[in-house]
Design an enzyme around this catalytic site. Structure first.
Site, PDB file in Angstrom:
ATOM      1  N   TYR A 123    -127.951  16.030  71.364  1.00 47.22           N
ATOM      2  CA  TYR A 123    -128.370  17.053  72.330  1.00 47.22           C
ATOM      3  C   TYR A 123    -127.214  17.308  73.298  1.00 47.22           C
ATOM      4  O   TYR A 123    -126.915  18.444  73.672  1.00 47.22           O
ATOM      5  CB  TYR A 123    -129.577  16.627  73.170  1.00 47.22           C
ATOM      6  CG  TYR A 123    -130.798  16.142  72.438  1.00 47.22           C
ATOM      7  CD1 TYR A 123    -130.965  16.342  71.076  1.00 47.22           C
ATOM      8  CD2 TYR A 123    -131.808  15.494  73.132  1.00 47.22           C
ATOM      9  CE1 TYR A 123    -132.105  15.878  70.441  1.00 47.22           C
ATOM     10  CE2 TYR A 123    -132.948  15.037  72.502  1.00 47.22           C
ATOM     11  CZ  TYR A 123    -133.088  15.215  71.151  1.00 47.22           C
ATOM     12  OH  TYR A 123    -134.202  14.749  70.527  1.00 47.22           O
ATOM     13  N   GLU A 180    -120.593   7.300  65.428  1.00 48.95           N
ATOM     14  CA  GLU A 180    -120.507   6.170  66.353  1.00 48.95           C
ATOM     15  C   GLU A 180    -119.941   4.973  65.618  1.00 48.95           C
ATOM     16  O   GLU A 180    -119.792   5.007  64.390  1.00 48.95           O
ATOM     17  CB  GLU A 180    -121.892   5.864  66.928  1.00 48.95           C
ATOM     18  CG  GLU A 180    -122.908   5.445  65.874  1.00 48.95           C
ATOM     19  CD  GLU A 180    -124.350   5.406  66.399  1.00 48.95           C
ATOM     20  OE1 GLU A 180    -124.670   6.163  67.326  1.00 48.95           O
ATOM     21  OE2 GLU A 180    -125.126   4.629  65.860  1.00 48.95           O
ATOM     22  N   HIS A 240    -128.692   1.083  68.178  1.00 49.61           N
ATOM     23  CA  HIS A 240    -128.865   1.470  66.774  1.00 49.61           C
ATOM     24  C   HIS A 240    -128.579   0.281  65.865  1.00 49.61           C
ATOM     25  O   HIS A 240    -127.670  -0.505  66.138  1.00 49.61           O
ATOM     26  CB  HIS A 240    -127.893   2.592  66.406  1.00 49.61           C
ATOM     27  CG  HIS A 240    -128.281   3.916  66.988  1.00 49.61           C
ATOM     28  ND1 HIS A 240    -127.365   4.912  67.209  1.00 49.61           N
ATOM     29  CD2 HIS A 240    -129.465   4.405  67.391  1.00 49.61           C
ATOM     30  CE1 HIS A 240    -127.982   5.956  67.723  1.00 49.61           C
ATOM     31  NE2 HIS A 240    -129.266   5.674  67.848  1.00 49.61           N
TER      32      HIS A 240
END
Lengths: 371, 290
Positions: free
Chosen positions: B159, B209, B247
């Site tokens: 986003y 990432e 994550h």
């Protein structure tokens, strides 16, 4: 969740994987008693980290008294950042060869993968790729005998040793699936005379599957603050800087830490409040950050499911009821942004629009403008 | 033009009567998504704002053409729901839930593959073909039509990047959230290949990432297969090794998956890498000028 070696070996035994005779001891006396029954033993510190041998966490002896001394030296000591609470005392193996055997999840292939090598032992990470056997498994058929035959062929073993390794591999796969493991690793898998024995055990269970494995032991690796965060449903990791950080989402939290570092500051933690955290969890998260006495707090919210007014209300609540003695910098955009900004304004805070501006400000405060 | 989903895609919502399911059903309808049916076992015959609810996916499929499904189902039950959608012949399956056991994820991917179903996620915000169809939970206002394709491993960060692009005047063609878990369906390579073919996409932004090898593999693929400009942003430069940053994949283990290694691989494939989110629009502008 990582398991201690002794727990892994108890599970190995349950799945028919041969392990050395031995037992776990929490005191020197217990260690001596186990050693007395076995004879020539190895005493191994039980910590959730490898490379114990190189760090002095493993000792050999044939004398029970000496086993007790080894145990009392290890118990309570710090090893690779962990405190040793238990030692494993077990039969010392005559080692003819050391293999490596593991099953883990290959995210890129979306499949389990067998890793095996005839060059196991201490420096497995340095084994060249051509000496590492890799075989992916199709979960719809599982580990079929032909796969095991191929693994032992590539390892270059035959006869009874090959048969034993195949059997160990099947047990390992069964355990991997039934216990929802992310990793089951044997290093070294020792060839001792005509026997194949798992001399070490490294087992990691998928945290997300623990709900269906209530019978497994609970191993706590987190710090007190990390534990508290976990109970609140937050993802929290302690770091060693002085700017406390809260953001919503793992990626944006990492990006926030990167920005702090970019501007010359040091983050005190990683705290992902997740998506859609309401007023109360957000307030709890803020309290957690305050408990670490940071020099500044940086809150970075890009509200999708998370509502900006909830975050602002959480801030107002903590400020009014608990007090916030350190400077707070807030970046707030997204769902209900205007409402959130208004609430913050009433509490004396002007929220930033862009995360890099907020990060720069937090660093300026924490470093006293030295950067 | 768009990839995977467009203005004609008929969407099913599994778990439509739960809080999140109902809230996001409304958001998606507001965005213009064709939500044709919902499933909630035991709630068959009811409706949510006029969207008919069925007990099973098969029952919904008897009444509607179902092109895609999105799961608002708690992780312990997600495997069953995913199997149900795949068995009913749904070709695009969006899996929002996080904390799905990795062995369940592997089983879902294997079954989806044998049935020709594209899986997005798990642990994703979904995907959107801007202005046409949104299947996910992202805030509507940032996803305006344009010609930049975006593919991301992480949600809020995506986003952030899309917000930066929008502020700089760039809209998006299709935005895909791959999901933050270790085992996910769509990967960078598959999405890059689709975006290369998509006439509505002029440039591609990859949001990656630390951890795993997805970016390195994407870099190798870009070298031989992607002619459109690709720009990358990577999070986690400051992350210490051995600490899992939220994550499941975001961890530097055994020296693999480092920020530096990924930058090197991407640069070698001609992909410029932004270290900070606000640098992305500048790199996009520079790439489009060439």
């Amino acid at each position: 969740m990582k398991l201690f070696e002794y727990m892994g070996k108890e599970l190995f035994a349950r799945y028919g994987i041969p392990v050395p005779e031995g037992g776990v001891a929490a005191t020197a006396a217990e260690a001596a008693e186990i050693a007395g029954k076995i004879g020539s033993v190895v005493v191994k510190s039980q910590i959730l980290s490898g490379k114990r041998g190189k760090a002095g966490g493993i000792g050999f002896t044939e004398d029970p008294q000496e086993a007790a001394e080894l145990a009392s030296r290890m118990l309570g000591s710090e090893l690779r950042g962990f405190t040793v609470d238990k030692v494993l005392v077990e039969q010392k193996l005559k080692i003819d060869r050391e293999f490596y055997l593991a099953l883990t999840v290959d995210g890129a292939a979306r499949k389990p993968v067998i890793l095996a090598s005839a060059f196991g032992g201490m420096d497995i990470e340095d084994v060249p790729e051509e000496h590492m056997v890799r075989m992916h498994l199709d979960v719809t058929i599982g580990l079929q005998p032909f796969v095991a035959r191929e693994v032992v062929r590539r390892l270059g073993v035959t006869g009874d040793v090959a048969r034993q390794i195949s059997a160990i591999l099947s047990g390992l796969y069964k355990m991997f699936v039934e216990l929802d493991a992310e990793l089951v690793e044997i290093n070294p898998l020792v060839i001792s005379g005509d026997k194949v024995i798992a001399a070490d055990a490294k087992v990691t269970i998928d945290d997300d599957a623990l709900f269906r494995h209530k019978d497994l032991p609970v191993v706590e690796e987190r710090t007190e603050a990390e534990k508290k965060a976990h109970e609140l449903g937050l993802s929290y990791v302690e770091l060693d800087g002085d700017i406390a950080v809260m953001a919503n989402g793992a990626g944006i939290t990492m990006a926030t830490l990167d920005l702090i570092q970019y501007y010359g500051g040091k983050p005190a933690n990683f705290l992902d409040a997740g998506g859609g955290a309401g007023v109360e969890p957000t307030a709890k998260a803020l309290e957690l950050l305050l408990s670490k006495n940071p020099k500044a707090i940086l809150i970075n919210i890009f509200g999708g499911i998370t509502r900006c007014d909830d975050v602002a209300n959480a801030f107002a609540y903590v400020k009014q009821n608990i007090g916030i003695p350190v400077p707070v910098v807030i970046r707030l955009v997204g769902t209900n942004e205007d409402k959130g900004r208004e609430i913050l304004r009433e509490n004396g805070i002007e929220a930033y629009k862009f995360m890099h501006e907020a990060a720069a400000k937090a660093v300026e405060i924490a470093t006293g403008g030295r950067n | 033009m768009a990839i995977y989903i467009n203005e004609h895609t008929n969407v099913l919502i599994q778990g439509i009567t739960g809080n999140q399911g109902t809230f996001h059903a409304r958001q998606m309808v507001k965005y213009g998504t064709r939500i044709v049916a919902g499933v909630s076992p035991g709630k068959g015959g009811k409706d949510v704002d006029g969207i008919p609810v069925y007990d099973t996916v098969a029952a919904a499929a008897e009444e509607h053409r179902l092109d895609a499904s999105i799961l608002f189902i708690p992780a312990p039950f997600a495997k069953d729901a995913a199997f149900e959608a795949i068995a009913a012949g749904i070709k695009v399956l969006v899996m929002l839930p996080e904390h799905i056991p990795v062995h369940d994820a592997m089983a879902i991917m294997a079954y989806a593959k044998s049935n020709g179903t594209v899986v997005v996620g798990p642990n994703t915000f979904g995907l959107v073909s801007s202005g046409k169809c949104k299947i996910g939970i992202m805030p509507n206002q940032f996803f305006i039509p344009g010609d930049i394709g975006v593919v991301s491993r992480s949600g809020t960060l995506c986003y952030e990047i899309v917000g930066n692009l929008t502020a700089a005047g760039y809209g998006t063609s299709t935005v895909v959230g791959l999901g933050g878990d270790r085992v996910v369906g769509l990967n960078f390579i598959e999405v890059l290949a689709e975006m290369e073919k998509d006439a509505g996409t002029k440039a591609i932004v990859m949001v990656g990432e630390i951890g795993g090898s997805a970016e390195e593999e994407a870099a190798a693929f870009i070298k031989g297969h992607i002619k459109k400009p690709v720009i990358a942003y990577l999070a986690g430069k400051s992350a210490p090794p051995g600490k899992r940053m939220g994550h499941a994949g975001a961890i530097i283990e055994r020296g693999k998956g480092t920020f530096e290694g990924k930058v090197q691989a991407l640069n070698a494939a001609g992909v410029p890498v932004a270290e900070l989110p606000f640098q992305v629009p500048e790199l996009v502008a520079a790439a489009l000028k060439k």
